[in-house]
Design a protein around this motif. Sequence first.
Motif, PDB file in Angstrom:
ATOM      1  N   LEU A 167      38.652  40.535  43.914  1.00 35.60           N
ATOM      2  CA  LEU A 167      39.591  40.370  42.801  1.00 35.60           C
ATOM      3  C   LEU A 167      39.779  38.900  42.457  1.00 35.60           C
ATOM      4  N   PHE A 168      40.018  38.100  43.479  1.00 35.56           N
ATOM      5  CA  PHE A 168      40.243  36.676  43.242  1.00 35.56           C
ATOM      6  C   PHE A 168      38.992  36.003  42.677  1.00 35.56           C
ATOM      7  N   ASP A 169      37.839  36.372  43.209  1.00 37.29           N
ATOM      8  CA  ASP A 169      36.587  35.780  42.719  1.00 37.29           C
ATOM      9  C   ASP A 169      36.359  36.095  41.248  1.00 37.29           C
ATOM     10  N   SER A 170      36.614  37.346  40.866  1.00 37.64           N
ATOM     11  CA  SER A 170      36.334  37.761  39.489  1.00 37.64           C
ATOM     12  C   SER A 170      37.397  37.290  38.510  1.00 37.64           C
ATOM     13  N   GLU A 171      38.637  37.190  38.965  1.00 39.65           N
ATOM     14  CA  GLU A 171      39.730  36.825  38.066  1.00 39.65           C
ATOM     15  C   GLU A 171      40.021  35.334  38.018  1.00 39.65           C
ATOM     16  N   LEU A 172      40.142  34.727  39.196  1.00 44.80           N
ATOM     17  CA  LEU A 172      40.696  33.376  39.273  1.00 44.80           C
ATOM     18  C   LEU A 172      39.714  32.303  39.718  1.00 44.80           C
ATOM     19  N   LEU A 173      38.630  32.698  40.353  1.00 49.79           N
ATOM     20  CA  LEU A 173      37.680  31.708  40.846  1.00 49.79           C
ATOM     21  C   LEU A 173      36.366  31.734  40.070  1.00 49.79           C
ATOM     22  N   ASN A 174      36.373  32.456  38.979  1.00 51.87           N
ATOM     23  CA  ASN A 174      35.187  32.540  38.125  1.00 51.87           C
ATOM     24  C   ASN A 174      35.275  31.461  37.048  1.00 51.87           C
ATOM     25  N   PRO A 175      34.453  30.409  37.142  1.00 56.34           N
ATOM     26  CA  PRO A 175      34.546  29.316  36.165  1.00 56.34           C
ATOM     27  C   PRO A 175      34.217  29.740  34.739  1.00 56.34           C
ATOM     28  N   GLU A 176      33.599  30.900  34.577  1.00 57.67           N
ATOM     29  CA  GLU A 176      33.257  31.379  33.241  1.00 57.67           C
ATOM     30  C   GLU A 176      34.360  32.232  32.622  1.00 57.67           C
ATOM     31  N   ASN A 177      35.454  32.417  33.335  1.00 57.90           N
ATOM     32  CA  ASN A 177      36.560  33.221  32.816  1.00 57.90           C
ATOM     33  C   ASN A 177      37.388  32.380  31.851  1.00 57.90           C
ATOM     34  N   GLU A 178      37.127  32.527  30.560  1.00 51.15           N
ATOM     35  CA  GLU A 178      37.801  31.713  29.548  1.00 51.15           C
ATOM     36  C   GLU A 178      39.283  32.061  29.406  1.00 51.15           C
ATOM     37  N   LEU A 179      39.682  33.202  29.938  1.00 49.42           N
ATOM     38  CA  LEU A 179      41.078  33.632  29.810  1.00 49.42           C
ATOM     39  C   LEU A 179      41.956  33.103  30.937  1.00 49.42           C
ATOM     40  N   LEU A 180      41.363  32.389  31.884  1.00 52.03           N
ATOM     41  CA  LEU A 180      42.098  31.970  33.076  1.00 52.03           C
ATOM     42  C   LEU A 180      43.355  31.183  32.735  1.00 52.03           C
ATOM     43  N   THR A 181      43.243  30.240  31.796  1.00 50.02           N
ATOM     44  CA  THR A 181      44.394  29.393  31.486  1.00 50.02           C
ATOM     45  C   THR A 181      45.442  30.104  30.631  1.00 50.02           C
ATOM     46  N   TYR A 182      45.192  31.359  30.266  1.00 51.97           N
ATOM     47  CA  TYR A 182      46.184  32.127  29.512  1.00 51.97           C
ATOM     48  C   TYR A 182      47.236  32.737  30.439  1.00 51.97           C
ATOM     49  N   GLY A 183      46.972  32.754  31.747  1.00 51.61           N
ATOM     50  CA  GLY A 183      47.870  33.413  32.681  1.00 51.61           C
ATOM     51  C   GLY A 183      47.695  34.920  32.632  1.00 51.61           C
ATOM     52  N   CYS A 184      48.770  35.648  32.844  1.00 47.92           N
ATOM     53  CA  CYS A 184      48.759  37.118  32.813  1.00 47.92           C
ATOM     54  C   CYS A 184      49.584  37.576  31.614  1.00 47.92           C
ATOM     55  N   LEU A 185      49.001  38.373  30.749  1.00 46.04           N
ATOM     56  CA  LEU A 185      49.721  38.834  29.558  1.00 46.04           C
ATOM     57  C   LEU A 185      51.028  39.526  29.938  1.00 46.04           C
ATOM     58  N   GLY A 201      40.934  43.742  21.102  1.00 50.13           N
ATOM     59  CA  GLY A 201      40.578  42.655  22.018  1.00 50.13           C
ATOM     60  C   GLY A 201      40.871  41.296  21.422  1.00 50.13           C
ATOM     61  N   ILE A 202      40.565  41.126  20.143  1.00 48.13           N
ATOM     62  CA  ILE A 202      40.830  39.857  19.460  1.00 48.13           C
ATOM     63  C   ILE A 202      42.333  39.610  19.364  1.00 48.13           C
ATOM     64  N   MET A 203      43.088  40.648  18.985  1.00 51.30           N
ATOM     65  CA  MET A 203      44.540  40.475  18.857  1.00 51.30           C
ATOM     66  C   MET A 203      45.194  40.275  20.216  1.00 51.30           C
ATOM     67  N   ALA A 204      44.680  40.968  21.234  1.00 47.70           N
ATOM     68  CA  ALA A 204      45.218  40.791  22.586  1.00 47.70           C
ATOM     69  C   ALA A 204      45.055  39.345  23.026  1.00 47.70           C
ATOM     70  N   TRP A 247      48.073  36.952  23.919  1.00 47.88           N
ATOM     71  CA  TRP A 247      47.988  36.460  25.288  1.00 47.88           C
ATOM     72  C   TRP A 247      48.111  34.937  25.317  1.00 47.88           C
ATOM     73  N   GLN A 248      47.455  34.292  24.391  1.00 49.70           N
ATOM     74  CA  GLN A 248      47.443  32.833  24.360  1.00 49.70           C
ATOM     75  C   GLN A 248      48.721  32.250  23.770  1.00 49.70           C
ATOM     76  N   HIS A 249      49.260  32.897  22.726  1.00 41.06           N
ATOM     77  CA  HIS A 249      50.364  32.299  21.970  1.00 41.06           C
ATOM     78  C   HIS A 249      51.735  32.923  22.228  1.00 41.06           C
ATOM     79  N   GLY A 250      51.770  34.121  22.795  1.00 40.59           N
ATOM     80  CA  GLY A 250      53.044  34.782  23.025  1.00 40.59           C
ATOM     81  C   GLY A 250      53.483  35.620  21.836  1.00 40.59           C
TER      82      GLY A 250
END
Length: 197
Positions: free
Chosen positions: A87-105, A14-17, A21-24
Motif C-alpha cells: 500500500l505504501f509503495d503504491s500510494e506514497l512511495l511511488n515517484p510517478e504518483n502525481e496525486l501524492l501532493t493532493y493528500g487524501c480527498l 476522474g477529471i472533476m475528482a 481533490w486539488q482545490h477543495g
Amino acid sequence: MAKKRQFDEVEVLGIMAKYFWQHGYASTKVDQLSIVTGLTKTSIYNAFGNKEAVFKCIVDFYVEHHMSVILKRLDTDKSISENLQYLFDSELLNPENELLTYGCLMTNSIVELNSNEPYLYDYVVGKFEQGRIAVLAFFTQYEKTERLVDGIDAEHLTDFFLTFRQGLKVQSRGRRPHESLAQSIRAFMLVFSSFEK
C-alpha cells in the motif's frame, strides 16, 4: 427512455475528482469544472445535478476507484507487513504518483466541510466509515486466524493504521521530501511488524 450521454462518465468524473481533490469544495466552481472537462455547465447539471450533487458523485467515485481498488489488491495469505508495504509503495512511495501532493480527498474534505457544510460533511464521514469497515474486515482476518500477538486486535490495528496513513497524506500535501515519508514508513513498519506472530 433516458438519453445516452455523449461523454465518458468515468473519464469526466476522474477529471472533476482531480479538480476537487486539488482545490477543495469551496474553491471549486461549476464554471471551472466546465473548462477542465470540456462540457457545458448545462451538460454537467443535466448529468450530475448541482455542485453539491456533483461533489457527492465525486466522493462515490473516489471510494470506488481509489480506496476500494487498493483494498481489493490485498492478499490475506500474505503477512500484514507485506500488504501494508505494498500500500505504501503504491500510494506514497511511488515517484510517478502525481496525486501524492493532493493528500487524501476524504481527509481534506472532512477537515474543510466540518464547519460550513454539515450535510456534505456527514456524507463524507459516512463514506469514510465504509472505508474503515473494509480495513477492519482486512485486519479481522488476521485476528481470526490467530496471527496477531496477544493484546492486539483488529480494532486497534485499524485505528492505528488509518491514523498513520492520514498523517502521511497530510504530510504529502506539504510536499514533504520522498525520503522523509520513507523514513516515517520504515519506523511504522518496524512497530507494526511487532504486532504479528
